[in-house]
Structures are given as structure tokens and as C-alpha cells.
Scaffold this active site. Structure first.
Site, PDB file in Angstrom:
ATOM      1  N   ASP A  76      60.586 -30.569 -68.666  1.00 12.72           N
ATOM      2  CA  ASP A  76      59.499 -30.555 -69.639  1.00 12.72           C
ATOM      3  C   ASP A  76      58.342 -29.770 -69.023  1.00 12.72           C
ATOM      4  O   ASP A  76      58.277 -29.588 -67.803  1.00 12.72           O
ATOM      5  CB  ASP A  76      59.097 -31.999 -69.946  1.00 12.72           C
ATOM      6  CG  ASP A  76      57.798 -32.080 -70.724  1.00 12.72           C
ATOM      7  OD1 ASP A  76      57.703 -31.441 -71.784  1.00 12.72           O
ATOM      8  OD2 ASP A  76      56.877 -32.783 -70.260  1.00 12.72           O
ATOM      9  N   ASP A  78      54.425 -29.790 -70.291  1.00  9.64           N
ATOM     10  CA  ASP A  78      53.094 -30.391 -70.277  1.00  9.64           C
ATOM     11  C   ASP A  78      53.050 -31.668 -69.446  1.00  9.64           C
ATOM     12  O   ASP A  78      53.758 -32.636 -69.724  1.00  9.64           O
ATOM     13  CB  ASP A  78      52.647 -30.709 -71.700  1.00  9.64           C
ATOM     14  CG  ASP A  78      52.543 -29.461 -72.564  1.00  9.64           C
ATOM     15  OD1 ASP A  78      52.561 -28.354 -72.003  1.00  9.64           O
ATOM     16  OD2 ASP A  78      52.440 -29.604 -73.796  1.00  9.64           O
TER      17      ASP A  78
END
Length: 323
Positions: A76, A78
Site C-alpha cells: 500500500d 499512503d
């Protein structure tokens, strides 16, 4: 991509839109990979047999797999790789290039402060950013936006990457594994971040384009939650990956569907919901934050005041720029 565009026009359920977004992201990622790689000398013309649809698997161990030929790692973006949210950095960068108004960027600043403070994504903020971005890029040339994204993220990647997560990325790369970024950010942004980190490629949100221009619509939906899992599943099928030997890393409970797909789920800088889920399921937790660790049990007043002060400073800076 034409077929995907036609499907996008029709009414679709949430699960169908997620599946469509995942397929679009995997298709775009694979196409980008082919464009970068030299053509094979002995490529045959016979079609290859499609591997079976990968299925979710039970976690195998607490150690990332780095020696299996069909293994890969999915990260991922963020708050897992970047400190903060890529879409908000993009928003501020576009404002400086006169894409956004002062009001838009003040809202971006507050949303970014929220994300950095509470370590969790607000669905309303995400939808807000998506709507604003799509309306403003409609009719713009894709090549122009890609060039702007390069400029915006030139320094951001170097300054905002968590060193600990970067070391994990490098560990998989050094072992010769494929490493993919998986993010709700636009694929144009995702590719730049992935390239800067030496990753294999990126799965990101695909904006519909016709004739080299954005239409202002998405293919399927934003690559978020179940759509991320759909993208990983689609890419695993295309790249013949064994999800049981793959690892995934995320900070958000929204990514539980993606983390549950692989044999080696890892939790990085987790929000409260994901931390609780990880403990219940025996997932490994790694936290590279320092000042924000207190957010696990509550946010002290001093920290909350700091966030408000940060948003105020951003507003003052915007007013000064107007003068």
C-alpha cells in the site's frame, strides 16, 4: 481498454465496479511492464494457457517469503510507504500549477492534517478529492498530466518515504522478487512512486481516457478496499503468481481484503481497527512512526492543537500568496 470503457458506462453493483477497477489496474500495470521490457527474442505466436483464478490463503509464517519464484510483494502507499496521502500531495502540486483554487487547497491541507493525525482514511475526504480531481482533469491531455506528476513527486518521494518500509521493499527486490505498489492514487502517480523506489510496477486508479484525453470518469471505481484485492487477484492471474507465497503490507483496515489474499500479510503503521484485527489473526505488526504512536490509545490535546495549528499555517500561507 475499449471493452472496459463500454462496461463502465453501464450500471454496476459495488462488487462489479470493484472487479472492473481491479481488472483495469492490472491491465494497465501489465501494459506498462511490457512497454518497459525489451521484446523477447523467441516469443511464439501461440496463446498461453490462462492460470487458474488465485484463491485466498491462510497465513503461513511471520517471515516474509523472499525465495519463491512465484512469490511477490504488494505494498500500500499512503502511510505505509509515504508519510501522508499521495492524492493530497498531488492536489497541492496541481494548485501550484493553477489547477485548483485556494479553497480547494485549504481543504486538502485540512484533510491531510486529519490523515496524519488520526492515521485513518476518511471516506468523505477521499470521495471529495476524487470528485475535484476528476472534474478538473476532464479534457486535459494524459501526457501533460503525467509530466506534471513527474515534477510534483520528484522531491516528495525522497522526502516522505518511511525508511523502514523502504528497507522492506529493498529486501524483496534484493531477493529477486517482483514488488508492486497498490494504491487508490491515480496510476500516473503510482507508476512514478514505484519507479523511484525501483519497484516492478504499480496498480493504481485508472481514469478513463479517449484519444489521449481524460473524460472525467473512472474505469470501474477508485482502487480502494475490495478493488485493491481485485487488482492483486487479477495481476496474480496474469503474472502467474502464487498468492500463498506472496506478502502484502498496509496500514489501513480498508486493506484487510488485500491482506487476507496472501500467505504473508504484514501490518505497517496501522490504524486502530487494523491493529486490533492483526492481533486477533496473528499478523505481524511493524510501526515505523515515532511521535504518532500515542494515537494508539488516544490523541493528547497537545497533538490535536498541533494539527489545528498546521492547518492554520497552511491557510495563512495561501493568503500571503494571494497578495
Amino acid at each position: 481498454m475499449a471493452a472496459l470503457r463500454r462496461l463502465t458506462q453501464a450500471r454496476r453493483s459495488s462488487s462489479e465496479r470493484a472487479a472492473l477497477a481491479g481488472e483495469a489496474a492490472a491491465q494497465a500495470a501489465e501494459q506498462a511492464l511490457r512497454e518497459r521490457a525489451p521484446a523477447p527474442v523467441d516469443a511464439g505466436s501461440a496463446p498461453t494457457e490462462q492460470p487458474a483464478e488465485p484463491q485466498p490463503v491462510e497465513p503461513q509464517s511471520a517471515t516474509p517469503p523472499v525465495d519463491h519464484p512465484q512469490g511477490a510483494a504488494f505494498f500500500d502507499c499512503d502511510n505505509t510507504i509515504l508519510q501522508g496521502a499521495a492524492v493530497f500531495y498531488l492536489g497541492v502540486g496541481l494548485y501550484r500549477r493553477n489547477f485548483f483554487s485556494r479553497r480547494d487547497v485549504a481543504k486538502f491541507a485540512w484533510q491531510q492534517a486529519w490523515f496524519r493525525l488520526f492515521g485513518t482514511e476518511d471516506p468523505g475526504h477521499i470521495a471529495d478529492a476524487q470528485h475535484t480531481a476528476l472534474s478538473l482533469v476532464a479534457g486535459k491531455r494524459t501526457a501533460d498530466l503525467e509530466e506534471i506528476c513527474e515534477e510534483i513527486f520528484e522531491d516528495i518521494v525522497a522526502a516522505k518515504v518511511w525508511p523502514g518500509t523502504r528497507a522492506l521493499v529493498q529486501m524483496h527486490l534484493d531477493a529477486g522478487q517482483r514488488v508492486w505498489l497498490v494504491t487508490a492514487a491515480p496510476q500516473e502517480v503510482a507508476r512514478i512512486i514505484a519507479r523511484r523506489l525501483g519497484m516492478t510496477g504499480a496498480l493504481g486508479t485508472v481514469a478513463e481516457e479517449v484519444g489521449g484525453q481524460y473524460t472525467g470518469r473512472l474505469v470501474g471505481e477508485m482502487l480502494h478496499g475490495p478493488a485493491k484485492a481485485a487488482a492483486v487477484r487479477a495481476l496474480a492471474r496474469r503474472e502467474q503468481l502464487d498468492l500463498g507465497h506472496c506478502a502484502a503490507y498496509s496500514d489501513s483496515a480498508n486493506d484487510i481484503p488485500m491482506l487476507s489474499l496472501v500467505g504473508h500479510p504484514f501490518v505497517v503503521n496501522p490504524d486502530a481497527r487494523l491493529r486490533k484485527y492483526a492481533r486477533a489473526h496473528g499478523w505481524r505488526v511493524r510501526d515505523f512512526r515515532t511521535g504518532r504512536k500515542a494515537a494508539r490509545i488516544g490523541v493528547p490535546a497537545a497533538v490535536a492543537l498541533g494539527a489545528v495549528a498546521g492547518a492554520t499555517v497552511a491557510t495563512v500561507a495561501l493568503r500571503r500568496k494571494r497578495r
